[in-house]
Design a protein around this motif. Structure first.
Motif, PDB file in Angstrom:
ATOM      1  N   GLU A  90       0.812  -1.213   0.000  1.00  0.00           N
ATOM      2  CA  GLU A  90       0.000   0.000   0.000  1.00  0.00           C
ATOM      3  C   GLU A  90       0.846   1.264   0.000  1.00  0.00           C
ATOM      4  OE1 GLU A  90      -2.721  -0.284   3.238  1.00  0.00           O
ATOM      5  OE2 GLU A  90      -3.824  -1.979   2.373  1.00  0.00           O
ATOM      6  N   GLY A  91       2.158   1.107  -0.217  1.00  0.00           N
ATOM      7  CA  GLY A  91       3.027   2.274  -0.333  1.00  0.00           C
ATOM      8  C   GLY A  91       3.451   2.871   0.982  1.00  0.00           C
ATOM      9  N   ARG A  92       3.512   2.087   2.010  1.00  0.00           N
ATOM     10  CA  ARG A  92       3.989   2.544   3.322  1.00  0.00           C
ATOM     11  C   ARG A  92       4.591   1.353   4.074  1.00  0.00           C
ATOM     12  NH1 ARG A  92      -1.785   2.885   4.049  1.00  0.00           N
ATOM     13  NH2 ARG A  92      -2.553   1.256   5.469  1.00  0.00           N
ATOM     14  N   ASP A 150       1.422 -10.902   4.594  1.00  0.00           N
ATOM     15  CA  ASP A 150       0.661 -10.795   3.347  1.00  0.00           C
ATOM     16  C   ASP A 150       0.782  -9.403   2.721  1.00  0.00           C
ATOM     17  OD1 ASP A 150      -0.225 -13.402   3.677  1.00  0.00           O
ATOM     18  OD2 ASP A 150      -1.993 -12.785   4.829  1.00  0.00           O
ATOM     19  N   GLN A 151       1.253  -8.428   3.503  1.00  0.00           N
ATOM     20  CA  GLN A 151       1.312  -7.050   3.025  1.00  0.00           C
ATOM     21  C   GLN A 151       2.656  -6.681   2.407  1.00  0.00           C
ATOM     22  OE1 GLN A 151       0.015  -4.331   6.157  1.00  0.00           O
ATOM     23  NE2 GLN A 151      -1.030  -6.026   7.179  1.00  0.00           N
ATOM     24  N   ILE A 152       3.636  -7.589   2.470  1.00  0.00           N
ATOM     25  CA  ILE A 152       5.008  -7.242   2.094  1.00  0.00           C
ATOM     26  C   ILE A 152       5.159  -7.068   0.585  1.00  0.00           C
ATOM     27  CG2 ILE A 152       7.413  -8.010   2.079  1.00  0.00           C
ATOM     28  CD1 ILE A 152       6.784  -9.623   4.617  1.00  0.00           C
ATOM     29  N   GLU A 153       5.692  -5.913   0.180  1.00  0.00           N
ATOM     30  CA  GLU A 153       6.116  -5.729  -1.207  1.00  0.00           C
ATOM     31  C   GLU A 153       7.628  -5.902  -1.325  1.00  0.00           C
ATOM     32  OE1 GLU A 153       5.749  -2.680  -4.998  1.00  0.00           O
ATOM     33  OE2 GLU A 153       5.510  -1.865  -2.967  1.00  0.00           O
ATOM     34  N   GLY A 168      13.331   6.039  -5.011  1.00  0.00           N
ATOM     35  CA  GLY A 168      12.171   5.329  -5.527  1.00  0.00           C
ATOM     36  C   GLY A 168      12.522   4.009  -6.185  1.00  0.00           C
ATOM     37  N   GLU A 169      13.817   3.644  -6.190  1.00  0.00           N
ATOM     38  CA  GLU A 169      14.290   2.404  -6.799  1.00  0.00           C
ATOM     39  C   GLU A 169      14.559   1.361  -5.723  1.00  0.00           C
ATOM     40  OE1 GLU A 169      14.621   1.776 -10.013  1.00  0.00           O
ATOM     41  OE2 GLU A 169      14.169   3.793 -10.752  1.00  0.00           O
TER      42      GLU A 169
END
Length: 514
Positions: A90-92, A150-153, A168-169
């Motif tokens: 979710e970007g955080r 389950d939330q890990i990117e 951002g990389e």
């Protein structure tokens, strides 16, 4: 003129420092690391606060230096190895980051040693398993906080997370990753077989692309530029495991040189063209990929060093700190003078510097042994200094088992190196001459050296380190002190061995809720 910015994300402070091409420190800005300790053995950090702290020290450093952001040729980031920083889909951040002094996952290395998993990982990763490594912490989270998994990117370590926020990389630098049991050291790449041994194969896609420490791996984004004061498009290198940054700052880039770091962690290390593969040594020694591709870094480390001294100051000497400030002194000056007042031959309580982990037992904790009514706080301060030095000596002894020769000198960096009396103690306890580095922020300088090489200010990393690194002086062991410390070290080792059964019993009582 162009300048180089180094960021250091340590266990206790966040720092930014600016250097010129000669290695001269233009300015430094720092802020205390806000550690979160939700339970005994748990050490965390708010990841948003961590990002804000980096932006704050960058902006302060630029303001103090008076240098235009356009004159910053590049940025390098170092940080503590091990630990875990999870970025969410979710970007955080998924949760608080977990610092390298965290010991919540201590059961997993013990279990993996008993069931043969560790032995199988040796041949792939060429290192033992530690409770503070991502593999152990991820296993703990999978069992105790399954919803967050389950939330890990992205799965990051400290400096890789900061680089991600700057550029951002997403990337994972080789040195950190190879010290985390995430990389097959022979292939220098992720290995599904290794992940399967830890039961973590389903998280392979969350491991960021691997990147080189001394190469440009991204550029400052517009958003990060606005927050930090850096110029959009400023190059950012892959960044460095903090102990590797110290090796650069100490110009310890040949096989015969040995470096010792006395900061939050006790670390002894040297470079080798081949990894150490003897099974009996791998329980202590870790092999990692070094910033110079022809070398491996051979390392022994324990979270039992000057960080314990910081705790002692904070918790037991608050009024001494206040008095020192009123007199225009540093508490470190006061403590050094106290240590000098107590003769070396005087028997002080034995201090176990195991607030954050140990090199003697997975459950060992900190304590003083042998306090009598004769002893004062000055004796206890000497005990802290001596106990930390003895822990370093034990690490050194483990490391030297992997070498055919004993080093002629040790390059010492970290907080201890700033104390003349403590540096002399280290020389006496190790019975090896000590050379200190004439720079306040070795981690940040190491980053600046790597940046200078990456942007072409020097033709090679070795050339940059030779030009920008600075050696302060040399301290020789005092022979009569060597024998006295040998006897004290023998007592220290007997005390640690005698407490083995105590730590097992202590944890069983703790687990029972007592």
């Amino acid at each position: 003129m162009k300048y180089f910015l180094g960021l250091d994300n340590g266990g206790t402070t966040t720092k930014a420092a600016v250097y010129d091409k000669t290695g001269r420190e233009i300015c430094v800005a720092s802020t205390a690391t806000k550690m979160v300790v939700p339970a005994p053995g748990f050490v965390e950090r708010d990841m948003e606060e961590m990002w804000e702290a980096n932006c704050t020290v960058i902006r302060k450093a630029l303001e103090k230096s008076g240098i235009s952001s356009a004159d910053i040729a590049g940025v390098g980031i170092c940080g503590h190895g091990k630990g875990l920083y999870l970025w969410g889909k979710e970007g955080r951040p998924v949760r608080n980051g977990i610092i390298s002094t965290d010991n919540r996952a201590w059961k997993y290395p013990v279990r993996w040693k008993e069931d043969g998993t560790e032995e199988k990982t040796f041949r792939l990763a060429c290192q033992n398993i530690m409770a503070c490594q991502p593999v152990a912490i991820l296993a703990w989270l999978r069992e105790h906080e399954p919803k967050c998994m389950d939330q890990i990117e992205w799965i990051f370590e400290a400096k890789d997370y900061v680089r991600f926020r700057l550029t951002g990389e997403a990337g994972a630098e080789y040195g950190d990753s190879s010290g985390a049991n995430l990389i097959n050291l022979h292939k220098k790449d992720y290995d599904m077989e290794l992940l399967k041994l830890f039961g973590l194969e389903q998280y392979r896609d969350a491991l960021p692309p691997l990147c080189e420490a001394g190469k440009i791996c991204g550029y400052v984004t517009a958003e990060a530029a606005e927050k930090s004061g850096l110029l959009k498009g400023t190059p950012v290198i892959g960044g460095i495991f903090d102990i590797q940054a110290c090796m650069l700052a100490a110009d310890a880039l040949t096989e015969e040189k040995l470096c010792m770091i006395a900061g939050t962690w006790s670390v002894a290390l040297y470079l080798s063209k081949k990894p150490v593969m003897e099974k009996k040594l791998l329980q202590y020694i870790r092999n990692t990929v070094f910033i110079l591709p022809e070398y491996y870094l051979i390392e022994v480390g324990t979270p039992a060093s000057a960080g314990c001294n910081e705790w002692f100051i904070r918790e037991l000497l608050p009024e001494a700190v206040q008095k020192a400030e009123e007199e225009g002194k540093s508490i470190y000056e006061v403590m050094n003078s106290w240590v000098e007042e107590i003769p070396v031959e005087e028997l002080c309580p034995v201090f176990m510097p195991y607030l954050f982990g140990s090199n003697v037992h997975p459950l060992a904790e900190s304590c003083f042994v042998g306090i009598t009514s004769f002893h004062t706080r000055k004796h206890l301060v000497r005990s802290v200094y001596e106990g930390i030095a003895f822990s370093h000596r034990l690490d050194l002894e483990h490391l030297l088992e992997s070498r055919a020769d004993r080093p002629e000198v040790i390059r010492l960096t970290g907080g201890v190196a700033k104390s003349r009396v403590w540096t002399q103690m280290f020389a006496d306890v190790m019975n090896i001459p000590i050379e200190t580095v004439d720079v306040d922020e070795t981690g940040a300088l190491g980053c600046a050296i790597a940046v200078a090489a990456a942007v072409g200010a020097y033709d090679s990393m070795e050339e940059a380190a030779a030009a920008m690194g600075r050696i302060a002086g040399r301290v020789e062991p005092i022979l009569e002190h060597v024998e006295l410390y040998n006897k004290k070290y023998d007592l220290y080792r007997k005390t640690t061995r005698a407490l083995d059964s105590v730590w097992d019993a202590y944890r069983s009582q703790e687990d029972a809720g007592l």
